[in-house]
Design a protein around this motif. Structure first.
Motif, PDB file in Angstrom:
ATOM      1  N   ASN A 169     -13.997 -12.884   0.806  1.00 19.81           N
ATOM      2  CA  ASN A 169     -14.727 -13.498   1.918  1.00 19.81           C
ATOM      3  C   ASN A 169     -13.794 -14.013   3.012  1.00 19.81           C
ATOM      4  O   ASN A 169     -14.166 -14.051   4.190  1.00 19.81           O
ATOM      5  N   THR A 170     -12.599 -14.423   2.638  1.00 22.24           N
ATOM      6  CA  THR A 170     -11.671 -14.986   3.613  1.00 22.24           C
ATOM      7  C   THR A 170     -10.488 -14.073   3.907  1.00 22.24           C
ATOM      8  O   THR A 170      -9.783 -14.293   4.892  1.00 22.24           O
ATOM      9  N   ALA A 171     -10.252 -13.072   3.077  1.00 21.00           N
ATOM     10  CA  ALA A 171      -9.115 -12.148   3.274  1.00 21.00           C
ATOM     11  C   ALA A 171      -9.586 -10.719   3.004  1.00 21.00           C
ATOM     12  O   ALA A 171      -9.153 -10.078   2.046  1.00 21.00           O
ATOM     13  N   TRP A 172     -10.473 -10.220   3.869  1.00 21.46           N
ATOM     14  CA  TRP A 172     -11.052  -8.898   3.681  1.00 21.46           C
ATOM     15  C   TRP A 172     -10.009  -7.788   3.698  1.00 21.46           C
ATOM     16  O   TRP A 172     -10.172  -6.748   3.049  1.00 21.46           O
ATOM     17  N   TRP A 173      -8.923  -7.998   4.476  1.00 22.33           N
ATOM     18  CA  TRP A 173      -7.920  -6.942   4.635  1.00 22.33           C
ATOM     19  C   TRP A 173      -7.194  -6.622   3.338  1.00 22.33           C
ATOM     20  O   TRP A 173      -6.717  -5.503   3.161  1.00 22.33           O
ATOM     21  N   TYR A 174      -7.131  -7.593   2.436  1.00 21.89           N
ATOM     22  CA  TYR A 174      -6.406  -7.387   1.189  1.00 21.89           C
ATOM     23  C   TYR A 174      -7.131  -6.383   0.289  1.00 21.89           C
ATOM     24  O   TYR A 174      -6.505  -5.715  -0.537  1.00 21.89           O
ATOM     25  N   MET A 175      -8.446  -6.228   0.433  1.00 19.33           N
ATOM     26  CA  MET A 175      -9.194  -5.241  -0.333  1.00 19.33           C
ATOM     27  C   MET A 175      -9.455  -3.971   0.465  1.00 19.33           C
ATOM     28  O   MET A 175      -9.439  -2.862  -0.092  1.00 19.33           O
ATOM     29  N   VAL A 176      -9.670  -4.096   1.760  1.00 19.65           N
ATOM     30  CA  VAL A 176     -10.071  -2.944   2.571  1.00 19.65           C
ATOM     31  C   VAL A 176      -8.967  -1.900   2.641  1.00 19.65           C
ATOM     32  O   VAL A 176      -9.218  -0.700   2.443  1.00 19.65           O
ATOM     33  N   PHE A 177      -7.733  -2.299   2.900  1.00 14.53           N
ATOM     34  CA  PHE A 177      -6.665  -1.320   3.117  1.00 14.53           C
ATOM     35  C   PHE A 177      -6.270  -0.581   1.836  1.00 14.53           C
ATOM     36  O   PHE A 177      -6.161   0.654   1.853  1.00 14.53           O
ATOM     37  N   PRO A 178      -6.045  -1.248   0.700  1.00 18.34           N
ATOM     38  CA  PRO A 178      -5.798  -0.453  -0.518  1.00 18.34           C
ATOM     39  C   PRO A 178      -7.017   0.347  -0.949  1.00 18.34           C
ATOM     40  O   PRO A 178      -6.872   1.455  -1.474  1.00 18.34           O
ATOM     41  N   GLY A 179      -8.223  -0.193  -0.708  1.00 15.59           N
ATOM     42  CA  GLY A 179      -9.427   0.580  -1.022  1.00 15.59           C
ATOM     43  C   GLY A 179      -9.544   1.826  -0.165  1.00 15.59           C
ATOM     44  O   GLY A 179      -9.932   2.900  -0.647  1.00 15.59           O
ATOM     45  N   ALA A 180      -9.186   1.714   1.130  1.00 13.88           N
ATOM     46  CA  ALA A 180      -9.216   2.881   2.015  1.00 13.88           C
ATOM     47  C   ALA A 180      -8.176   3.911   1.594  1.00 13.88           C
ATOM     48  O   ALA A 180      -8.436   5.126   1.635  1.00 13.88           O
ATOM     49  N   ALA A 181      -6.989   3.458   1.203  1.00 14.64           N
ATOM     50  CA  ALA A 181      -5.955   4.392   0.733  1.00 14.64           C
ATOM     51  C   ALA A 181      -6.424   5.139  -0.519  1.00 14.64           C
ATOM     52  O   ALA A 181      -6.211   6.354  -0.650  1.00 14.64           O
ATOM     53  N   LEU A 182      -7.074   4.417  -1.429  1.00 20.19           N
ATOM     54  CA  LEU A 182      -7.604   5.047  -2.640  1.00 20.19           C
ATOM     55  C   LEU A 182      -8.699   6.051  -2.294  1.00 20.19           C
ATOM     56  O   LEU A 182      -8.743   7.157  -2.841  1.00 20.19           O
ATOM     57  N   LEU A 183      -9.566   5.687  -1.361  1.00 22.80           N
ATOM     58  CA  LEU A 183     -10.651   6.580  -0.947  1.00 22.80           C
ATOM     59  C   LEU A 183     -10.109   7.861  -0.320  1.00 22.80           C
ATOM     60  O   LEU A 183     -10.541   8.969  -0.662  1.00 22.80           O
ATOM     61  N   VAL A 211       0.834  -1.201   0.000  1.00 24.34           N
ATOM     62  CA  VAL A 211       0.000   0.000   0.000  1.00 24.34           C
ATOM     63  C   VAL A 211       0.868   1.251   0.000  1.00 24.34           C
ATOM     64  O   VAL A 211       0.582   2.232  -0.712  1.00 24.34           O
ATOM     65  N   ILE A 212       1.941   1.243   0.775  1.00 22.53           N
ATOM     66  CA  ILE A 212       2.839   2.399   0.830  1.00 22.53           C
ATOM     67  C   ILE A 212       3.495   2.634  -0.527  1.00 22.53           C
ATOM     68  O   ILE A 212       3.535   3.761  -1.033  1.00 22.53           O
ATOM     69  N   TYR A 213       3.993   1.587  -1.143  1.00 27.08           N
ATOM     70  CA  TYR A 213       4.609   1.734  -2.462  1.00 27.08           C
ATOM     71  C   TYR A 213       3.566   2.039  -3.542  1.00 27.08           C
ATOM     72  O   TYR A 213       3.883   2.678  -4.555  1.00 27.08           O
ATOM     73  N   GLY A 214       2.319   1.581  -3.333  1.00 22.64           N
ATOM     74  CA  GLY A 214       1.273   1.881  -4.302  1.00 22.64           C
ATOM     75  C   GLY A 214       0.956   3.360  -4.399  1.00 22.64           C
ATOM     76  O   GLY A 214       0.453   3.824  -5.426  1.00 22.64           O
TER      77      GLY A 214
END
Length: 321
Positions: free
Chosen positions: A284-298, A105-108
């Motif tokens: 469904n099993t790894a929510w953090w993989y979408m939530v954190f980059p999505g939050a950074a984008l938001l 996320v930081i490098y993204g």
């Protein structure tokens, strides 16, 4: 109680030295209006923080003790091969390859800001130049450029992106000028967004070219290039800055959408859109993989939007809400 005699009508009234009026420059007036908008000031700090994070990404990752964004560790997956969630050593968890999500996320942030700022800069230069030419010369020049804008605006940009992304995926295009990944994204952004800037500039130039200061400069022998770039362009700085600031978050979202479709930034370079695409099957099993980059984008898109609104109100007080 005694009263001082009133000054005769029409007499000069002496102003004490302490009541002198201090003139303010346009920059001082802009900053005075801008700092009143607390959301815009907070957004400015967020944007500056994002830029610092993007520039100092390797240093931040080292200070936090995180692995690099492309370091894979399959020992960080469970018995079924699924990624492990957030922990003290990996605050944002890991992905299905055991790569640290926080590091990615930081490098993204680098990719998003490069695409947003460089893509907006390229499209702004093209749009401002062609818009000024169309509005200043009018006639057949205006007709030709206006119809060209209509043609580019009618192109389905996502379909064009899919085609160009597939054609430039291996060796690039245009004799290597358009490279896969970041080069393709910036090229598509320039094609998709320059007509909007050009139309705004064209309308403003059509009004400014009829002003008296342009007639005065022309009477003094100023050339067309001087009239456009020394007389008209400085008067367009405020709307250009505001529109460019509002265009940056749209370009960041555009890059995320293209990366989500698989025609943007290629692995192993981290991209928020690419991370969201990879996280979709395992949400469904790894929510953090979408939530954190999505939050950074938001947060990034929201900060640039609020900053653009604040700049618009500060540079154009008559149109402020």
């Amino acid at each position: 109680m005694s009263w001082a005699p009133a000054a005769p009508l029409g007499a000069d009234v002496l102003v004490p030295p302490s009541a002198d009026v201090e003139a303010r420059s346009p920059l001082q007036l802009f900053w005075r209006r801008f700092r009143r908008d607390r959301l815009a000031v907070a957004s400015l700090f967020v944007v500056v923080a994002l830029i610092v994070v993007a520039i100092a990404a390797p240093l931040i990752v080292d200070v936090l003790g995180l692995p690099g964004p492309d370091v894979q560790n399959l020992n960080l997956t469970n018995y079924f091969g699924g990624p492990l969630g957030p922990s003290w050593s990996h605050p944002f968890g890991v992905d299905k390859l055991g790569e640290d999500v926080m590091s990615r996320v930081i490098y993204g942030a680098r990719v998003s800001l490069e695409v947003g700022i460089i893509g907006t800069l390229v499209s702004t230069v093209i749009g401002v130049t062609l818009g000024m030419l169309a509005g200043f010369y009018r006639g057949w020049v205006d007709t030709l450029l206006a119809r060209t804008m209509d043609v580019f605006l009618s192109i389905p940009i996502l379909l064009l992106g899919l085609g160009i992304g597939a054609a430039c995926a291996v060796r690039g295009c245009a004799a290597g000028l358009i490279q896969p990944g970041l080069g393709v994204i910036i090229f598509l952004i320039a094609i998709a967004t320059w007509p909007f800037q050009a139309r705004i500039v064209r309308g403003l130039v059509l009004s400014l070219r009829e002003q008296e200061f342009i007639d005065a400069s022309r009477a003094l022998g100023a050339s067309d290039m001087r009239l456009m770039f020394r007389e008209i362009l400085p008067n367009l700085s405020a709307p250009i800055i505001v529109y460019a600031t509002l265009q940056i978050p749209l370009n960041i979202l555009f890059e995320a959408a293209l990366s989500y479709l698989g025609i943007g930034i290629r692995p192993p370079t981290p991209s928020w859109g690419q991370m969201i695409a990879d996280a979709t099957p395992i949400f469904n099993t790894a929510w953090w993989y979408m939530v954190f980059p999505g939050a950074a984008l938001l947060v990034t898109v929201l900060a640039f939007n609020l900053l653009g609104d604040g700049l618009r109100d500060a540079l154009n007080p008559r149109g402020a809400r």
